[in-house]
Design a protein around this motif. Structure first.
Motif, PDB file in Angstrom:
ATOM      1  N   TRP A 214       0.818  -1.211   0.000  1.00  0.00           N
ATOM      2  CA  TRP A 214       0.000   0.000   0.000  1.00  0.00           C
ATOM      3  C   TRP A 214       0.849   1.257   0.000  1.00  0.00           C
ATOM      4  N   ASN A 215       1.934   1.246   0.762  1.00  0.00           N
ATOM      5  CA  ASN A 215       2.793   2.433   0.802  1.00  0.00           C
ATOM      6  C   ASN A 215       3.563   2.636  -0.499  1.00  0.00           C
ATOM      7  N   GLY A 216       3.594   1.618  -1.347  1.00  0.00           N
ATOM      8  CA  GLY A 216       4.262   1.751  -2.634  1.00  0.00           C
ATOM      9  C   GLY A 216       3.440   2.490  -3.663  1.00  0.00           C
ATOM     10  N   VAL A 217       2.187   2.806  -3.337  1.00  0.00           N
ATOM     11  CA  VAL A 217       1.311   3.541  -4.262  1.00  0.00           C
ATOM     12  C   VAL A 217       1.220   4.985  -3.779  1.00  0.00           C
ATOM     13  N   PRO A 218       1.686   5.942  -4.559  1.00  0.00           N
ATOM     14  CA  PRO A 218       1.671   7.339  -4.113  1.00  0.00           C
ATOM     15  C   PRO A 218       0.272   7.809  -3.721  1.00  0.00           C
ATOM     16  N   GLY A 219       0.212   8.527  -2.628  1.00  0.00           N
ATOM     17  CA  GLY A 219      -1.047   9.118  -2.195  1.00  0.00           C
ATOM     18  C   GLY A 219      -1.909   8.251  -1.316  1.00  0.00           C
ATOM     19  N   LYS A 220      -1.578   6.968  -1.187  1.00  0.00           N
ATOM     20  CA  LYS A 220      -2.403   6.093  -0.356  1.00  0.00           C
ATOM     21  C   LYS A 220      -2.180   6.400   1.122  1.00  0.00           C
ATOM     22  N   ARG A 221      -3.215   6.140   1.907  1.00  0.00           N
ATOM     23  CA  ARG A 221      -3.139   6.233   3.368  1.00  0.00           C
ATOM     24  C   ARG A 221      -3.212   4.830   3.943  1.00  0.00           C
ATOM     25  N   THR A 222      -2.293   4.509   4.865  1.00  0.00           N
ATOM     26  CA  THR A 222      -2.313   3.207   5.521  1.00  0.00           C
ATOM     27  C   THR A 222      -2.475   3.419   7.023  1.00  0.00           C
ATOM     28  N   ALA A 223      -3.533   2.860   7.559  1.00  0.00           N
ATOM     29  CA  ALA A 223      -3.841   3.048   8.977  1.00  0.00           C
ATOM     30  C   ALA A 223      -3.688   1.739   9.731  1.00  0.00           C
ATOM     31  N   TRP A 224      -3.133   1.823  10.926  1.00  0.00           N
ATOM     32  CA  TRP A 224      -3.152   0.653  11.791  1.00  0.00           C
ATOM     33  C   TRP A 224      -4.538   0.504  12.387  1.00  0.00           C
ATOM     34  N   TYR A 225      -4.965  -0.774  12.495  1.00  0.00           N
ATOM     35  CA  TYR A 225      -6.321  -1.062  12.940  1.00  0.00           C
ATOM     36  C   TYR A 225      -6.401  -2.509  13.445  1.00  0.00           C
ATOM     37  N   ALA A 226      -7.032  -2.697  14.604  1.00  0.00           N
ATOM     38  CA  ALA A 226      -7.600  -3.997  14.992  1.00  0.00           C
ATOM     39  C   ALA A 226      -6.669  -5.042  15.578  1.00  0.00           C
ATOM     40  N   ARG A 227      -5.426  -4.797  15.772  1.00  0.00           N
ATOM     41  CA  ARG A 227      -4.635  -5.812  16.475  1.00  0.00           C
ATOM     42  C   ARG A 227      -3.666  -5.098  17.392  1.00  0.00           C
ATOM     43  N   GLN A 228      -4.119  -4.765  18.609  1.00  0.00           N
ATOM     44  CA  GLN A 228      -5.444  -5.164  19.061  1.00  0.00           C
ATOM     45  C   GLN A 228      -6.364  -3.966  19.181  1.00  0.00           C
ATOM     46  N   HIS A 229      -7.670  -4.255  19.385  1.00  0.00           N
ATOM     47  CA  HIS A 229      -8.612  -3.165  19.556  1.00  0.00           C
ATOM     48  C   HIS A 229      -8.345  -2.445  20.877  1.00  0.00           C
ATOM     49  N   VAL A 230      -8.989  -1.291  21.023  1.00  0.00           N
ATOM     50  CA  VAL A 230      -8.785  -0.506  22.231  1.00  0.00           C
ATOM     51  C   VAL A 230      -9.432  -1.193  23.426  1.00  0.00           C
ATOM     52  N   GLY A 231      -9.068  -0.754  24.633  1.00  0.00           N
ATOM     53  CA  GLY A 231      -9.729  -1.236  25.834  1.00  0.00           C
ATOM     54  C   GLY A 231      -8.853  -2.007  26.787  1.00  0.00           C
ATOM     55  N   ALA A 232      -7.777  -2.604  26.285  1.00  0.00           N
ATOM     56  CA  ALA A 232      -6.897  -3.356  27.183  1.00  0.00           C
ATOM     57  C   ALA A 232      -6.356  -2.420  28.261  1.00  0.00           C
ATOM     58  N   GLU A 233      -6.459  -2.839  29.508  1.00  0.00           N
ATOM     59  CA  GLU A 233      -6.067  -1.963  30.624  1.00  0.00           C
ATOM     60  C   GLU A 233      -4.557  -2.001  30.821  1.00  0.00           C
ATOM     61  N   ASN A 234      -3.889  -1.484  29.808  1.00  0.00           N
ATOM     62  CA  ASN A 234      -2.433  -1.481  29.789  1.00  0.00           C
ATOM     63  C   ASN A 234      -1.999  -0.210  29.066  1.00  0.00           C
ATOM     64  N   PRO A 235      -1.846   0.885  29.786  1.00  0.00           N
ATOM     65  CA  PRO A 235      -1.529   2.153  29.120  1.00  0.00           C
ATOM     66  C   PRO A 235      -0.212   2.123  28.359  1.00  0.00           C
ATOM     67  N   ALA A 236       0.755   1.325  28.810  1.00  0.00           N
ATOM     68  CA  ALA A 236       2.027   1.244  28.087  1.00  0.00           C
ATOM     69  C   ALA A 236       1.832   0.603  26.720  1.00  0.00           C
ATOM     70  N   LEU A 237       0.959  -0.415  26.649  1.00  0.00           N
ATOM     71  CA  LEU A 237       0.650  -1.045  25.365  1.00  0.00           C
ATOM     72  C   LEU A 237      -0.061  -0.059  24.444  1.00  0.00           C
ATOM     73  N   ALA A 238      -1.046   0.662  24.993  1.00  0.00           N
ATOM     74  CA  ALA A 238      -1.764   1.658  24.191  1.00  0.00           C
ATOM     75  C   ALA A 238      -0.798   2.711  23.660  1.00  0.00           C
ATOM     76  N   ARG A 239       0.141   3.110  24.488  1.00  0.00           N
ATOM     77  CA  ARG A 239       1.106   4.134  24.074  1.00  0.00           C
ATOM     78  C   ARG A 239       2.009   3.630  22.957  1.00  0.00           C
ATOM     79  N   ARG A 240       2.502   2.412  23.087  1.00  0.00           N
ATOM     80  CA  ARG A 240       3.442   1.890  22.093  1.00  0.00           C
ATOM     81  C   ARG A 240       2.741   1.623  20.758  1.00  0.00           C
ATOM     82  N   GLN A 241       1.583   0.958  20.807  1.00  0.00           N
ATOM     83  CA  GLN A 241       0.914   0.586  19.567  1.00  0.00           C
ATOM     84  C   GLN A 241       0.365   1.796  18.819  1.00  0.00           C
ATOM     85  N   ASN A 242      -0.113   2.785  19.556  1.00  0.00           N
ATOM     86  CA  ASN A 242      -0.691   3.968  18.929  1.00  0.00           C
ATOM     87  C   ASN A 242       0.310   5.105  18.789  1.00  0.00           C
ATOM     88  N   GLY A 243       1.560   4.814  19.070  1.00  0.00           N
ATOM     89  CA  GLY A 243       2.588   5.844  19.005  1.00  0.00           C
ATOM     90  C   GLY A 243       3.752   5.412  18.129  1.00  0.00           C
TER      91      GLY A 243
END
Length: 304
Positions: A214-243
């Motif tokens: 996907w990143n090889g096609v100019p102009g495309k947007r690639t979003a991280w999604y779904a592994r894993q979903h939000v809610g896990a009570e682990n702020p360090a995990l949320a920070r690393r995966q979403n950062g």
């Protein structure tokens, strides 16, 4: 500065004073840029069902209260680094009002994501409907940079992709695009028509085949999604995966599922699924994992 020994009445004898001045720099962190494409802004959103109508369904139909709750929710999201919020493109007064509230809360005024329900089989009518969206966004917001969400994780079958091909082309003819979640088959079947792809993979891997495609096609947007979903009570995990995890791997957006307010689920054996913040009468009750998300976005801003 005081002597260590207290006097008889409990007081300490002062030896002297050191003057201290605190200067707060007039500095604001930049919005995050993409790691491998530093000229592009990094976009942050969620799959959402949080809307005025959704809030009214939970608060007994009180519109004025829903507006106050909606504004608090949107400001809280913006303060945590989210810069886009999905809204319907159906052009009714409620949908357009919601877009305006998002901008007022601090969301981006120059790119929009959402969905629409007016894909008419009559092409002439369909083109008129799409043109009305583009014209109204130009008039109200100065652009029509829209990503239309139109499906979720389709398989390889012809039944999903083929009937949509002409509709996708019509939407593109007005300079707008689509977003969808899925696997590599989406790239093979309709990568031409999708401008934003939500990828269900481990975000901390930098050897991801799909991401390279996907990143090889100019102009495309690639979003991280779904592994894993939000809610896990682990702020360090949320920070690393979403950062920095997703950022360094080469993603250009975040679009996970989902920020949803509530329900309270403290008795859960595992975690609070799909809950980054709780709903309350005043609007929002944040969680430590939601703060971990904010820290992840701030990490990207510092790195930028």
């Amino acid at each position: 500065l005081f002597k260590g020994q207290k006097t008889g009445d409990g007081r300490q004898e002062a030896l002297g004073a050191i003057p201290v001045e605190i200067h707060v720099a007039d500095y604001e962190l930049p919005i995050p840029k993409c790691y491998k494409e530093p000229e592009r802004d990094f976009l942050v959103t969620f799959y959402h069902y949080n809307s005025l109508g959704w809030l009214m369904a939970y608060n007994g139909g009180d519109r004025e209260l829903a507006i106050r709750q909606y504004d608090v929710m949107l400001r809280d999201m913006a303060e945590h680094g989210q810069n886009l919020h999905p809204c319907w493109f159906n052009m009714g007064p409620e949908e357009l009002y919601a877009v305006d509230r998002c901008i007022r809360a601090g969301m981006r005024p120059d790119v929009f994501i959402g969905g629409c329900s007016f894909y008419s089989d009559d092409r002439e009518k369909r083109l008129a409907e799409i043109k009305r969206v583009a014209d109204e966004y130009d008039r109200r917001f100065g652009c029509h940079n829209l990503y239309n969400c139109f499906g979720d994780e389709p398989g390889l079958g012809k039944g999903f992709f083929y009937p949509l091909a002409d509709r996708i082309e019509d939407w593109k003819s007005f300079g707008m695009s689509h977003f969808i979640a899925g696997e590599e088959c989406v790239f093979r079947k309709m990568g031409y028509g999708t401008g934003w792809f939500n990828m269900a993979v481990d975000p901390t891997r930098d050897d991801n085949r799909q991401l390279r495609l996907w990143n090889g096609v100019p102009g495309k947007r690639t979003a991280w999604y779904a592994r894993q979903h939000v809610g896990a009570e682990n702020p360090a995990l949320a920070r690393r995966q979403n950062g920095l995890g997703a950022w360094l791997a080469g993603f250009t957006c975040l679009a996970n599922y989902a920020h949803h307010l509530g329900p309270y689920n403290d008795a859960s054996e595992y975690y609070k699924p799909m809950v980054f913040a709780y709903g309350a009468h005043s609007g929002m009750i944040d969680t430590v994992q939601w703060e971990g998300f904010r820290e992840g976005i701030d990490d990207m801003r510092y790195a930028t």
